[in-house]
Write a protein that holds these residues in place. Structure first.
Motif, PDB file in Angstrom:
ATOM      1  N   GLY A   1     -32.959   8.574  16.772  1.00  0.00           N
ATOM      2  CA  GLY A   1     -33.444   9.719  17.544  1.00  0.00           C
ATOM      3  C   GLY A   1     -34.498   9.376  18.565  1.00  0.00           C
ATOM      4  N   ARG A   2     -35.140   8.227  18.417  1.00  0.00           N
ATOM      5  CA  ARG A   2     -36.175   7.822  19.370  1.00  0.00           C
ATOM      6  C   ARG A   2     -35.619   7.016  20.537  1.00  0.00           C
ATOM      7  N   VAL A   3     -34.373   6.579  20.420  1.00  0.00           N
ATOM      8  CA  VAL A   3     -33.763   5.822  21.527  1.00  0.00           C
ATOM      9  C   VAL A   3     -32.379   6.417  21.839  1.00  0.00           C
ATOM     10  N   PRO A   4     -32.292   7.723  22.084  1.00  0.00           N
ATOM     11  CA  PRO A   4     -30.981   8.367  22.220  1.00  0.00           C
ATOM     12  C   PRO A   4     -30.174   7.891  23.411  1.00  0.00           C
ATOM     13  N   PHE A   5     -30.827   7.660  24.535  1.00  0.00           N
ATOM     14  CA  PHE A   5     -30.096   7.242  25.729  1.00  0.00           C
ATOM     15  C   PHE A   5     -29.531   5.832  25.543  1.00  0.00           C
ATOM     16  N   PHE A   6     -30.352   4.938  24.995  1.00  0.00           N
ATOM     17  CA  PHE A   6     -29.910   3.576  24.688  1.00  0.00           C
ATOM     18  C   PHE A   6     -28.711   3.621  23.745  1.00  0.00           C
ATOM     19  N   TYR A   7     -28.824   4.392  22.683  1.00  0.00           N
ATOM     20  CA  TYR A   7     -27.739   4.527  21.705  1.00  0.00           C
ATOM     21  C   TYR A   7     -26.480   5.087  22.361  1.00  0.00           C
ATOM     22  N   TYR A   8     -26.659   6.116  23.191  1.00  0.00           N
ATOM     23  CA  TYR A   8     -25.513   6.774  23.828  1.00  0.00           C
ATOM     24  C   TYR A   8     -24.713   5.793  24.678  1.00  0.00           C
ATOM     25  N   ILE A   9     -25.410   5.043  25.511  1.00  0.00           N
ATOM     26  CA  ILE A   9     -24.724   4.101  26.404  1.00  0.00           C
ATOM     27  C   ILE A   9     -24.004   3.026  25.597  1.00  0.00           C
ATOM     28  N   ILE A  10     -24.707   2.396  24.667  1.00  0.00           N
ATOM     29  CA  ILE A  10     -24.133   1.284  23.911  1.00  0.00           C
ATOM     30  C   ILE A  10     -22.963   1.745  23.053  1.00  0.00           C
ATOM     31  N   HIS A  11     -23.095   2.909  22.425  1.00  0.00           N
ATOM     32  CA  HIS A  11     -22.036   3.340  21.501  1.00  0.00           C
ATOM     33  C   HIS A  11     -20.727   3.618  22.244  1.00  0.00           C
ATOM     34  N   LEU A  12     -20.816   4.088  23.507  1.00  0.00           N
ATOM     35  CA  LEU A  12     -19.594   4.328  24.274  1.00  0.00           C
ATOM     36  C   LEU A  12     -18.830   3.026  24.526  1.00  0.00           C
ATOM     37  N   TYR A  13     -19.544   1.975  24.887  1.00  0.00           N
ATOM     38  CA  TYR A  13     -18.889   0.700  25.150  1.00  0.00           C
ATOM     39  C   TYR A  13     -18.289   0.106  23.876  1.00  0.00           C
ATOM     40  N   VAL A  14     -19.041   0.181  22.776  1.00  0.00           N
ATOM     41  CA  VAL A  14     -18.537  -0.349  21.503  1.00  0.00           C
ATOM     42  C   VAL A  14     -17.278   0.397  21.077  1.00  0.00           C
ATOM     43  N   ILE A  15     -17.313   1.721  21.164  1.00  0.00           N
ATOM     44  CA  ILE A  15     -16.169   2.532  20.735  1.00  0.00           C
ATOM     45  C   ILE A  15     -14.949   2.272  21.611  1.00  0.00           C
ATOM     46  N   HIS A  16     -15.156   2.149  22.904  1.00  0.00           N
ATOM     47  CA  HIS A  16     -14.016   1.891  23.792  1.00  0.00           C
ATOM     48  C   HIS A  16     -13.397   0.518  23.506  1.00  0.00           C
ATOM     49  N   PHE A  17     -14.234  -0.489  23.246  1.00  0.00           N
ATOM     50  CA  PHE A  17     -13.712  -1.803  22.874  1.00  0.00           C
ATOM     51  C   PHE A  17     -12.926  -1.732  21.570  1.00  0.00           C
TER      52      PHE A  17
ATOM     53  N   ILE B   1     -18.486   5.104  10.951  1.00  0.00           N
ATOM     54  CA  ILE B   1     -19.544   4.566  10.092  1.00  0.00           C
ATOM     55  C   ILE B   1     -19.873   3.130  10.495  1.00  0.00           C
ATOM     56  N   MET B   2     -18.838   2.349  10.756  1.00  0.00           N
ATOM     57  CA  MET B   2     -19.038   0.955  11.167  1.00  0.00           C
ATOM     58  C   MET B   2     -19.807   0.870  12.481  1.00  0.00           C
ATOM     59  N   VAL B   3     -19.503   1.759  13.416  1.00  0.00           N
ATOM     60  CA  VAL B   3     -20.185   1.751  14.714  1.00  0.00           C
ATOM     61  C   VAL B   3     -21.674   2.010  14.541  1.00  0.00           C
ATOM     62  N   VAL B   4     -22.025   3.003  13.728  1.00  0.00           N
ATOM     63  CA  VAL B   4     -23.437   3.326  13.501  1.00  0.00           C
ATOM     64  C   VAL B   4     -24.151   2.172  12.815  1.00  0.00           C
ATOM     65  N   VAL B   5     -23.501   1.568  11.830  1.00  0.00           N
ATOM     66  CA  VAL B   5     -24.096   0.431  11.122  1.00  0.00           C
ATOM     67  C   VAL B   5     -24.343  -0.728  12.076  1.00  0.00           C
ATOM     68  N   ILE B   6     -23.393  -0.991  12.959  1.00  0.00           N
ATOM     69  CA  ILE B   6     -23.541  -2.082  13.930  1.00  0.00           C
ATOM     70  C   ILE B   6     -24.672  -1.805  14.913  1.00  0.00           C
ATOM     71  N   LEU B   7     -24.796  -0.551  15.360  1.00  0.00           N
ATOM     72  CA  LEU B   7     -25.770  -0.217  16.393  1.00  0.00           C
ATOM     73  C   LEU B   7     -27.191  -0.070  15.871  1.00  0.00           C
TER      74      LEU B   7
END
Length: 396
Positions: free
Chosen positions: A308-324, A367-373
């Motif tokens: 919750g303290r780094v939402p923008f960072f999380y948002y950007i990174i999670h999109l790339y990970v999920i698309h890959f 779940i795996m994506v959140v654990v990785i990030l």
């Protein structure tokens, strides 16, 4: 457990972190579940209760994200010496977010190097609303509260105004209140306005006003009392207005083939643009969550605070990970991974509408994506906390 000293309000970060995790579930579904980006999980004719719930629970993400962006703007302003400083920050950060949406975020969604599919989603909406809020903050708080409520309760009066085509007036209306696609150059490029800004502006303005409850000297007991009033009041108003079925949403509910699907229809409120009922349905429970979580601290809330303290960072990174991950999944299915490079022609073809994995795969991957990030979010949170003198970090 190592903690980072911060003046931030943990309950707000916990709520933001929770919706960010839930958001990953929706985006993983977009890139793994049967139908990919083309199947509507809220279509009563084709959905299942499990698929509907998977989409419905993620409805909380955008309104909470936008609402708390307004709250964070208020709290950021409380640390500033002047409205002018806050106004400058909101305008420049909003401009940065709009730019980011149309470049970094659009590429994350499409992986199309030509950026021929221009998607205006939540980051654009937050950015545009911040730019408008940069001027609105000069109005008295009571005026802002009235404005926010007028937009929230009144914007559905505009539902009957619809336009088509790509003339300037129609495009302007899409940005204001009507979700729509616009095709240019014979299908070589496409614009998708998913988040018309008027109702989101109302939500952000109300979030800004809500920040008063979290001022340093605000009485905690009074804040918790208001969280209960706002939470239960919003839920009750949602139930009453939805049952009456006259105003507050683009799509009225209707009796379905059985009681389960009738209930799903009742809960199926419009997000594009976010209706009054959609907003009440999502922000009401969020107020109760803030009430409940205010003094709770444990390992789970620590994880939520970090994200919750780094939402923008999380948002950007999670999109790339999920698309890959989506590209890998499509290869496993024996399909051409390039089908998930979303050019306008591929998007309009709908080739992937009957491809994909079962829903349990979506939950496992999310779940795996959140654990990785998480560890990356934790490192970035600590970096921000230890480098408060770096002005550019406030834009991330």
């Amino acid at each position: 457990m190592n903690t980072v000293k911060s003046t931030r309000i943990e309950s707000i970060d916990i709520l933001r972190g929770l919706v960010m995790i839930i958001m990953a579930l929706d985006h993983v579904r977009d890139y793994t579940n049967t139908g990919y980006l083309f199947l509507d999980p809220t279509n009563m004719d084709t959905t299942t209760p499990g698929l509907f719930f998977t989409r419905w629970i993620t409805h909380f993400c955008a309104p909470v994200f936008v609402f708390l962006a307004g709250t964070s703007a208020f709290l950021y302003g409380a640390k500033k010496t002047s409205k002018k400083a806050l106004s400058k920050f909101l305008f420049t950060r909003g401009l940065w977010l709009v730019f980011t949406e149309l470049t970094i975020v659009n590429f994350a969604w499409t992986f199309d190097i030509n950026l021929s599919l221009h998607i205006f989603q939540v980051i654009w909406a937050i950015g545009a609303c911040m730019m408008i809020l940069s001027g609105l903050i000069y109005f008295p708080k009571k005026v802002l509260l009235i404005l926010g409520l007028l937009i929230l309760f009144g914007h559905n009066l505009l539902d009957g105004i619809t336009m088509q085509g790509n003339d300037p007036l129609a495009i302007l209306w899409y940005f204001i209140h009507q979700q729509n696609f616009v095709v240019f150059n014979g299908g070589q490029s496409m614009m998708f306005v998913a988040y018309p800004i008027l109702p989101w502006l109302g939500i952000m303005v109300l979030g800004y006003c809500f920040g008063n409850f979290y001022k340093k000297d605000f009485n905690v007991a009074i804040r918790k009392k208001w969280l209960l009033i706002l939470g239960f009041g919003s839920i009750a108003l949602f139930i009453v207005l939805r049952y009456i079925n006259v105003y507050g949403d683009l799509v009225p509910w209707s009796v379905q083939k059985d009681s389960t699907y009738t209930f799903l229809s009742f809960m199926n409120t419009a997000k594009y643009p976010p209706s009054l009922l959609y907003t009440l349905m999502t922000l009401g429970p969020s107020m109760l969550f803030l009430y409940t979580i205010e003094n709770v601290k444990n390992a789970i809330t620590h994880v939520l605070v970090v994200i919750g303290r780094v939402p923008f960072f999380y948002y950007i990174i999670h999109l790339y990970v999920i698309h890959f991950v989506g590209l890998i999944g499509l290869t496993i299915l024996g399909e051409d991974w390039r089908e998930l490079i979303m050019t306008p022609s591929r998007f309009m073809s709908g080739y992937l509408a009957d491809k994909g994995f079962d829903l349990w795969v979506t939950y496992l991957v999310s779940i795996m994506v959140v654990v990785i990030l998480y560890p990356f979010c934790n490192m970035f949170m600590k970096y921000k906390a230890n480098n408060r003198d770096k002005w550019w970090l406030s834009y991330l």
